[in-house]
Each structure stands twice: as structure tokens, then as C-alpha cells.
Design a protein around this motif. Structure first.
Motif, mmCIF file in Angstrom:
data_model
loop_
_atom_site.group_PDB
_atom_site.id
_atom_site.type_symbol
_atom_site.label_atom_id
_atom_site.label_comp_id
_atom_site.label_asym_id
_atom_site.label_seq_id
_atom_site.Cartn_x
_atom_site.Cartn_y
_atom_site.Cartn_z
ATOM 1 N N TRP A 1 34.999 150.070 50.715
ATOM 2 C CA TRP A 1 34.556 151.126 51.623
ATOM 3 C C TRP A 1 33.931 152.274 50.846
ATOM 4 N N ALA B 1 36.804 146.592 59.744
ATOM 5 C CA ALA B 1 37.852 146.716 58.728
ATOM 6 C C ALA B 1 38.837 145.552 58.819
ATOM 7 N N GLN C 1 41.471 150.759 50.942
ATOM 8 C CA GLN C 1 40.324 151.637 51.163
ATOM 9 C C GLN C 1 39.884 151.675 52.624
ATOM 10 N N TRP C 2 40.141 150.610 53.366
ATOM 11 C CA TRP C 2 39.567 150.467 54.700
ATOM 12 C C TRP C 2 40.439 151.050 55.808
ATOM 13 N N VAL D 1 37.451 142.533 57.167
ATOM 14 C CA VAL D 1 37.666 142.601 55.716
ATOM 15 C C VAL D 1 39.074 142.133 55.367
ATOM 16 N N ARG E 1 30.153 151.607 57.818
ATOM 17 C CA ARG E 1 31.180 151.009 58.666
ATOM 18 C C ARG E 1 32.401 151.923 58.709
ATOM 19 N N ARG F 1 36.268 153.323 58.968
ATOM 20 C CA ARG F 1 37.623 152.874 58.653
ATOM 21 C C ARG F 1 38.389 152.601 59.950
#
Length: 439
Positions: A229, A47, A167-168, A50, A40, A42
Motif C-alpha cells: 500500500w 484490500a 499495510q492494507w 490482497v 486503492r 485501505r
């Protein structure tokens, strides 16, 4: 090394050149020790899904903790009138402190197991704790269930929801983190009203059962999207001692201790201050807390957005300075309704922004490879700040102010963000002496 890794390596090398326009003092090489966990992309639609999952997880886990004051009032006035307020308050205190200490272990577990499964496990424990607490008729039983057990369960969505957003995202990391963490402020606002209504209509046991069931089902429902991620580099030690010995980490942790200590003071003292000093009603005083919570949500969102432009550490310094000014220049100097409202507005906005950028600053300074573990270690600062904030303030109010003069307690509160500001300035000097730089 694949194309993305080579690109990251080249960017990291360029970023480490002090003369580069893109230079920021980030341990970018740490990212290269982590493996991508999903295909997936970023910054994409997934994202943001999430982020929504993190928002809901934090809204319920932290929101329920923020609503404990409603239970405190019920226990003290209705269910356990013979018990002291101090003893009753330890149920909520244990809940928060265990959540923070548990963050160290849950951060370690997030590096070794799927965060989606850990978040789901936390949901089950949270629900079981509140449903089990609904059958307790003693303070000791509530301290074990509503306090200890709930704190253990909530530590998983607490750590996951705080560390995953960084992280995303690359371009809008601050905004995404701000949206996710605003869930705790939103939860604190509506859970307080909902808990009050449920206790009044259904009684305390059923209020806890409904809350536990809703929290368990909602957090379970979003757990499939609570994924990392990248798989962070793993450690066999629960505590990363190399990080503990890192001077930058210790300075950031010290700043966090004083910042979190400052966070709790106005929220705990403003309601009673409004009644005793400003001669307002108890409901007016509680509305001041609601006002601060509302502005903290605004602060989390707006500071999260601005941090992508100005830099998270720069904004953390600015917000800490604003918190200090709001207490020193307004609350210390004046005892009026207008200044109290101004303190609630400015302090609520400032402290909300500070909480938002903490994980973003951690990612900026230490990289993403071990961000769950690093965030877990930083929650030790929440634990220490909780002890450093309210107990000394209350002691000053009791022993120096004799429960009517808030001067000593307010001075103490005002000096806490000043101490945090000094540590943040020291951290910035350790990273760079250039003033006009995004960091």
C-alpha cells in the motif's frame, strides 16, 4: 504536505501524548517517511483481495515446507535406507533455515523493487527447485534443489505474505493478518495428505513435479495482487543497523527466538512420545500433530480478531503464557492420553496466535515504513529458534532419557516459552508501565 499526510501527522502527535486516551507507544512518525503506492483505499474490498493472495502464497510456500516430513519418511524407508535419519533431515532443515536467512535479503529487496515481481520470481524458483529435485537421485542433489534452492525461492512469498497485510488495514489489521498467516497452517494440513497420496500413486519424482508445477502456477496467478500500500523508506544497507542497535528490537527478537524454539518441540516430539510413552500407534501420534496444526489455524484467526480489540502485544504475552502453562502444568506433570490431547489443543491454539501477531506487534512498535525489512530481520529469530529448539531437545532425549524417558526433553521445551514470556514482559515495560492499555 497533503490532507492525508497532515491528518496522519496530527494523529501521530496526539498518539505520542502519554496522557491521551488514544496513546500507544508506536513509532508512528516512521509512516510519514513512506509514499503511498496506490490509490486503492485501505480496509476496502481490494484490500481483502490482497489478503487472499497472501493466504495462497503462504499456504503453498510454507505448506510445502511443513509437508517435508512425508519426504523424510519416504527417503528413510524407501529411497535411501542406508542413510541416517539425521543426514536426511538436513534436506528439510536447509529448506527452512535458508528461507529464514533469505528473509533478510528479500525484505531488503522488497524495499527497492515491486513486491509483485519478487513474488512471481519466488514462484518460478520454487517450482524449478522441486521439478529439478524430482530428477535427483542423491541426498546431496536434493539438499541443493529441494533444500537450498527451494528455500531461496520461498523466502520471497514468505516475507511478502507476512509483511504486506499490515499495510492494507488500520481498523482490522490483526484479523487481516491472522487470515493471511492462517494460510501456512491450512497448507501444512492439506499438503501433508496430498503429498502422501501423490507419492503412493505416482511415485516421489512425479509427486515433486506436480507439487512444483501447482505451487509455481498458483503463486504466479496471485502475484499481481501481492502489492504494497505504501513504498517504504529505502536503505542502502541490507541490514538496518540502527534497528539492530534498538533495545526494543533486540528484546522483541530475543522473545521471538525462544518462542520459535518452543514452537517446534511439541510438533517434533509428540508423535514419538505417543508411541513410546502412551503406547499408542504411529498413526495416532501423527494425528496429534494434525490436531495441533488445526488448532493453530483456529488460534491464528481468533487471536488476529481479538488483537484489534485488546492489542497485539497484550495477546502475544497471553498466548505465550498459555503455551508455557500447557507444557509446565500438563505435559511435565502427567503422562496420560487425556493430558496429551489437552496439551495438543492448548499449545496448538496458543502457538498459532503467537505466530499471527508477530508482524502486527512489529508494525505497532516500529511503524510501517520499513516493515518488510524489519520482518526480514525478525526471521533471524526463526533461524536461531530452529537451532535452539529441536537439536537440544533431541540430544536430551538421546543422552539423558536414552530415547525412552522424555522428562528432560519436556522440561526443556516447557522452559522455552517461559523465557520468551520474560522478554515480552520486559518489552511491554519498556513501552509503558500502564496495565490497562491497548498495545
Amino acid at each position: 504536505m497533503d490532507q492525508e499526510a497532515r491528518s496522519s501527522h496530527e494523529t501521530a502527535e496526539k498518539a505520542r501524548e502519554p496522557g491521551s486516551a488514544e496513546w500507544v507507544p508506536t513509532v508512528a512518525a516512521a509512516d510519514l517517511r513512506a509514499e503511498q503506492a496506490t490509490d486503492r483505499p485501505r480496509d476496502g474490498p481490494y484490500a481483502w483481495t490482497v489478503i487472499a493472495a497472501c493466504f495462497i502464497s503462504l499456504m503453498l510456500s510454507i505448506g510445502i515446507n511443513d509437508a517435508y516430513g512425508v519426504y523424510q519418511q519416504h527417503y528413510q524407508l524407501v529411497e535411501f535406507p542406508e542413510a541416517t535419519a539425521t543426514i536426511i533431515s538436513w534436506v528439510g532443515t536447509v529448506q527452512f533455515l535458508v528461507m529464514c536467512v533469505g528473509g533478510v535479503f528479500s525484505g531488503f529487496l522488497c524495499e527497492h523493487f515491486d513486491t509483485r515481481l519478487l513474488n512471481a520470481a519466488g514462484a518460478l524458483v520454487m517450482g524449478a527447485a522441486l521439478i529439478g529435485g524430482s530428477y535427483c537421485r542423491t541426498i546431496e542433489g536434493l539438499m541443493v534443489t529441494q533444500g537450498l534452492l527451494y528455500g531461496v525461492g520461498a523466502s520471497f512469498p514468505f516475507i511478502a505474505g507476512t509483511s504486506i497485510p499490515t499495510q492494507w488495514f488500520t481498523r482490522r489489521r490483526g484479523l487481516a493478518t491472522g487470515i493471511a498467516l492462517s494460510g501456512s497452517g491450512v497448507g501444512g494440513m492439506w499438503m501433508t495428505s496430498a503429498t502422501t497420496a501423490m507419492i503412493g500413486a505416482l511415485g516421489r519424482p512425479w509427486a515433486m513435479r506436480v507439487t512444483g508445477l501447482v505451487a509455481m502456477l498458483a503463486v504466479l496467478a496471485v502475484s499481481p495482487w501481492m502489492r504494497v500500500w505504501m513504498v517504504p523508506s529505502r536503505s542502502e544497507s541490507v541490514i538496518d543497523w540502527s534497528m539492530v542497535r534498538n533495545p526494543r528490537f533486540l528484546v522483541l527478537l530475543s522473545a521471538l527466538v525462544f518462542g520459535i524454539a518452543a514452537y517446534f518441540g511439541p510438533f517434533f516430539q509428540m508423535p514419538s512420545y505417543s508411541v513410546v510413552v502412551l503406547h499408542k500407534s504411529a498413526s495416532w501420534g501423527s494425528n496429534m500433530d494434525t490436531l495441533m496444526n488445526g488448532l493453530s489455524v483456529v488460534g491464528r484467526l481468533s487471536i488476529g480478531l481479538l488483537s484489534d480489540v485488546v492489542g497485539p502485544l497484550n495477546l502475544m504475552i497471553a498466548n505465550t503464557a498459555l503455551a508455557a502453562v500447557s507444557l509446565l502444568a500438563l505435559w511435565v506433570a502427567f503422562d496420560t492420553v487425556g493430558t496429551a490431547i489437552a496439551v495438543a489443543l492448548l499449545f496448538g491454539f496458543a502457538i498459532g496466535g503467537i505466530v499471527t501477531v508477530i508482524p502486527v506487534v512489529a508494525a505497532q512498535v516500529f511503524g510501517l515504513a520499513r516493515i518488510p525489512s524489519i520482518i526480514g530481520l525478525l526471521f533471524i529469530g526463526y533461524f536461531a529458534g530452529g537451532l535452539l529448539g529441536v537439536p537440544p531437545m533431541s540430544a536430551l532425549l538421546d543422552n539423558v532419557g536414552h530415547r525412552t524417558d522424555y522428562t528432560a526433553a519436556v522440561w526443556y521445551m516447557a522452559m522455552l516459552p517461559v523465557c520468551s514470556l520474560l522478554f515480552l514482559l520486559a518489552l511491554r515495560l519498556m513501552l509503558t508501565r500502564r496495565i490497562r492499555i491497548k498495545i
